[in-house]
Scaffold this active site. Sequence first.
Site, PDB file in Angstrom:
ATOM      1  N   THR A   1      -5.090   5.331   9.696  1.00  0.00           N
ATOM      2  CA  THR A   1      -3.687   5.001   9.573  1.00  0.00           C
ATOM      3  C   THR A   1      -3.368   5.449   8.165  1.00  0.00           C
ATOM      4  OG1 THR A   1      -3.935   3.072  11.021  1.00  0.00           O
ATOM      5  CG2 THR A   1      -2.176   2.944   9.422  1.00  0.00           C
TER       6      THR A   1
ATOM      7  N   GLY B   1      -6.477   0.918   7.931  1.00  0.00           N
ATOM      8  CA  GLY B   1      -7.810   0.364   8.200  1.00  0.00           C
ATOM      9  C   GLY B   1      -7.848  -0.656   9.318  1.00  0.00           C
TER      10      GLY B   1
END
Length: 578
Positions: free
Chosen positions: A387, A480
């Site tokens: 991400t 994460g």
Amino acid sequence: MRKSQLRLFTAFFVVLSFIFTSLPSAAPVLAAWPEPVRGKHAMVASQHELASKVGVEIMKKGGNAVDAAIAVGLALAVVYPEAGNIGGGGFMLIRTSDGKAHAIDYREMAPAAATRDVYVDSAGNLIRGEGSSTIGYRASGVPGTLAGFEMAYKKYGSKKLTWSQLVEPARLLALNGFSLSERQAVLFYSYRGNLSKYAESNRIFLRSGKYYEEDELFRQPDLAATLGRVERNGAKEFYTGSTARLIADDMKAHGGLITLNDLKNYKAKEREPISGTYRGYKVISMPPPSSGGIVMLEVLNILEGYDIASMGYNSAAKFHVLTEAMRRAFADRAEFMGDPDFSTVPVDTLIDKAYAKKQASTIDLVRASKSTEIGHGDIPGGESMDTTHFTVADASGNVVTNTYTLNDLYGSAVTAKGTGVLLNDEMDDFAARPGKANMFGLIQGEKNSVQPGKRPLSSMTPTIVLRKDGSFWFALGARGGPRIISAVIQSVINVIDHGMNIQAAIDAPRIHHQWFPDEILYEPYGMSPDTMNILKGYGHKFTSSPGYVATATGIMVDDKGVRLGAIDSRSDGKAVGY
Ligand code: GLY
């Protein structure tokens, strides 16, 4: 030396030694972290310097933070292909200079053909590999990025720049190429197992086996052409135009789920941001379908009952209550959270201070709870995951904090033929088998089961914190998976409880606990053996080896109005200001 001079000299040293011994014990440690990047007017903190520079240029041309954020997001889709995207989705939290907060949900949506057991085989087992929720043509939700960016542009952009001015820098980066860092070249190579399975990804990212090396020019002409069409036609190009047809055709040819109709039906949504307070400071974040804001506020509410500042930033006492708070909030995540358009999420109760008090009353200060014994609260009625987060603050007081993703690194590993667009594997954020762990080890309930048109629950936590006078103080977010939430929580308490600046707050070692697996993840050099032994004595278990707890980026405004930009030292990227 005369006697009076000697007395003066001695007094001077007494005062000096008093000043030094009375400084908070954290002060010398803080010097170990880099200083944040300073900008008198505006700042962009993103995971690629070229993207941050694009954002700064947009603001110098008269664009506001929203315009800049859109241009940064599009540039990252080119220069940070592992997570930057137009084939994924995410959340944008905006605070406009009038003090109002706005949340744009452009999370991916399950295609119409995606039903509850779409990822389960006839024996009831989770499908692995091709056909699963983690790789290949069936793993993608309908992307939301361009719909979200266009909504942000139309509603909150400065109107001083055209849409095409925001897309053009990304198109040029794709057309002319950019120099790959060592990390990026190595990352392409490390993901060759997945990327080589799909012809277009193999050709573009692996150069059909003639692997890229550091400093080589990486050009993406197909993506440049797609961005050119988006520049001319707007987001509809992606949802109903020739790009939509290319994606749908490629899906059809490979047994994928997304159809032209799914693309046509995609809508970004504006949601009411959620907010709470931590020790009197207002904290604003993302509501469902992200769990990030709720879990963070529940944890902060529980922690408010403890004197975290006196416990000390890396004490066993603090790690203990933090773990217990996260254990409880993640248990609630599993039970109560999902797409609010499909089931009711009891947001108000979960972020209520009285509910947190009840949760805190079950915490024993010298004994770890067992996750098997912690159900969700009583309410009436996984890291190769990737991400990326970026934050933008402009000169007029507008702030954007945006997290978006392809889910795993390079998403599903599929690049739709003829588009240069990598597609997400966000369908794995649904509970493919409710009650069983997904690729993050996260257990999730029925509320997050797969349903056509539904959005998977997320952990993305773009967050804004205000000073007590209501002015903007800092904004941040992380990448994460579920560790995003832990990283944001700890960065917030590092600022508020431990007095760190934004860079130190983001860099300081942290821990993660997500209810199940029932273990604390700690970072390399992040916890001393004696601290760990105290926690083991309380009954806590630890992961077998340390690992990093997400990577964050953020911006803080200091007392003089200077914008301080910070990129996590765990990752690459650069804050650029002026
Ligand atoms: N794909 C990671 C998240 O949305 O939390």
